[in-house]
Design a protein around this motif. Structure first.
Motif, PDB file in Angstrom:
ATOM      1  N   VAL A  92       0.863  -1.170   0.000  1.00 17.95           N
ATOM      2  CA  VAL A  92       0.000   0.000   0.000  1.00 17.95           C
ATOM      3  C   VAL A  92       0.907   1.229   0.000  1.00 17.95           C
ATOM      4  O   VAL A  92       1.869   1.289   0.763  1.00 17.95           O
ATOM      5  CB  VAL A  92      -0.930  -0.012   1.236  1.00 17.95           C
ATOM      6  N   LEU A  93       0.605   2.179  -0.857  1.00 14.50           N
ATOM      7  CA  LEU A  93       1.343   3.437  -0.932  1.00 14.50           C
ATOM      8  C   LEU A  93       0.339   4.563  -0.727  1.00 14.50           C
ATOM      9  O   LEU A  93      -0.598   4.730  -1.512  1.00 14.50           O
ATOM     10  CB  LEU A  93       2.040   3.569  -2.283  1.00 14.50           C
ATOM     11  N   HIS A 150       5.123  10.162   1.244  1.00 12.22           N
ATOM     12  CA  HIS A 150       4.269   8.991   1.083  1.00 12.22           C
ATOM     13  C   HIS A 150       4.753   7.925   2.058  1.00 12.22           C
ATOM     14  O   HIS A 150       5.929   7.892   2.426  1.00 12.22           O
ATOM     15  CB  HIS A 150       4.337   8.447  -0.347  1.00 12.22           C
ATOM     16  N   VAL A 151       3.829   7.056   2.442  1.00 13.09           N
ATOM     17  CA  VAL A 151       4.126   5.963   3.361  1.00 13.09           C
ATOM     18  C   VAL A 151       3.848   4.639   2.657  1.00 13.09           C
ATOM     19  O   VAL A 151       2.837   4.508   1.956  1.00 13.09           O
ATOM     20  CB  VAL A 151       3.253   6.056   4.629  1.00 13.09           C
ATOM     21  N   VAL A 152       4.740   3.676   2.863  1.00 13.91           N
ATOM     22  CA  VAL A 152       4.522   2.324   2.363  1.00 13.91           C
ATOM     23  C   VAL A 152       4.051   1.470   3.543  1.00 13.91           C
ATOM     24  O   VAL A 152       4.701   1.440   4.592  1.00 13.91           O
ATOM     25  CB  VAL A 152       5.803   1.727   1.740  1.00 13.91           C
ATOM     26  N   HIS A 153       2.916   0.819   3.368  1.00  9.52           N
ATOM     27  CA  HIS A 153       2.330  -0.044   4.395  1.00  9.52           C
ATOM     28  C   HIS A 153       2.062  -1.432   3.805  1.00  9.52           C
ATOM     29  O   HIS A 153       2.003  -1.608   2.600  1.00  9.52           O
ATOM     30  CB  HIS A 153       0.983   0.509   4.881  1.00  9.52           C
ATOM     31  N   ARG A 154       1.818  -2.386   4.680  1.00  6.64           N
ATOM     32  CA  ARG A 154       1.320  -3.717   4.349  1.00  6.64           C
ATOM     33  C   ARG A 154       2.064  -4.375   3.196  1.00  6.64           C
ATOM     34  O   ARG A 154       1.456  -4.827   2.222  1.00  6.64           O
ATOM     35  CB  ARG A 154      -0.192  -3.675   4.105  1.00  6.64           C
ATOM     36  N   ILE A 155       3.362  -4.459   3.321  1.00  6.61           N
ATOM     37  CA  ILE A 155       4.196  -5.110   2.306  1.00  6.61           C
ATOM     38  C   ILE A 155       4.160  -6.614   2.546  1.00  6.61           C
ATOM     39  O   ILE A 155       4.436  -7.080   3.648  1.00  6.61           O
ATOM     40  CB  ILE A 155       5.649  -4.614   2.397  1.00  6.61           C
ATOM     41  N   ALA A 156       3.824  -7.363   1.527  1.00  3.88           N
ATOM     42  CA  ALA A 156       3.825  -8.825   1.617  1.00  3.88           C
ATOM     43  C   ALA A 156       4.363  -9.374   0.299  1.00  3.88           C
ATOM     44  O   ALA A 156       4.024  -8.878  -0.770  1.00  3.88           O
ATOM     45  CB  ALA A 156       2.423  -9.360   1.870  1.00  3.88           C
ATOM     46  N   SER A 157       5.207 -10.396   0.408  1.00  4.51           N
ATOM     47  CA  SER A 157       5.744 -10.991  -0.815  1.00  4.51           C
ATOM     48  C   SER A 157       5.848 -12.497  -0.674  1.00  4.51           C
ATOM     49  O   SER A 157       5.850 -13.038   0.433  1.00  4.51           O
ATOM     50  CB  SER A 157       7.116 -10.397  -1.144  1.00  4.51           C
TER      51      SER A 157
END
Length: 173
Positions: free
Chosen positions: A77-78, A102-109
């Motif tokens: 999420v950006l 901007h904030v980067v959230h909920r990173i999943a890989s």
């Protein structure tokens, strides 16, 4: 923000759609298992991030899917700041608290994907030159990646449920 970005000849980042939710939840489950395997048992618990939360992120057009050769390998999420959880920081200061960010959230890989953060950040910095990210103290993998990618540790912030997160920022240009 861009709807579609070609990061290299095999990587595409695009806005996620509701049709992507099943595959996104599979990626989230895989990311949770990677966290547990690395000793991170306190982050992303009690069903977080919920399907409904990701659906809301999609509706707000702030959830992205990364594809390698048309295979979904990551999501994130950006979000344009200001982020209320970043209003107060303890034990440090933001590099710049006046410029938009901007904030980067909920990173999943997926566990078999490589260089996801590098490609994700390439995209994020094409949107804004001032990026903030936070992570759980138990997420040593993410902390290592933030340092490797040139982010500065700025202090501790508290997320909506009151738990602390290590906060990072990087400004380019």
């Amino acid at each position: 923000m861009s709807y579609l970005a070609m990061i290299n000849t095999t990587t595409t980042i695009r806005l996620a759609t509701l049709d992507d939710l099943d595959i996104m939840m599979d990626i989230v489950d895989e990311a949770k298992q990677t966290m547990r395997n690395s000793g991170n048992f306190r982050q992303w618990v009690n069903g977080y991030p919920q399907r409904e939360l990701l659906a809301d992120d999609i509706a707000r057009q702030q959830c992205y899917l990364m594809l390698d050769n048309d295979r979904a390998v990551a999501l994130f999420v950006l979000v344009a700041g200001p982020d209320p959880t970043y209003a107060t920081i303890e034990g440090g200061d933001w590099l710049d608290n006046d410029r938009p960010y901007h904030v980067v959230h909920r990173i999943a890989s997926r566990s078999d994907s490589r260089n996801v953060m590098r490609r994700l950040l390439q995209f994020a910095f094409s949107v804004d030159h001032n990026i903030r990210i936070d992570t759980h103290a138990d997420n040593v993998i993410m902390q290592h990646i933030m340092e490797r990618e040139g982010f500065s540790y700025c202090g501790i912030i508290y997320v909506a449920d009151g738990t602390p997160r290590k906060a990072y920022q990087k400004i380019i240009g």
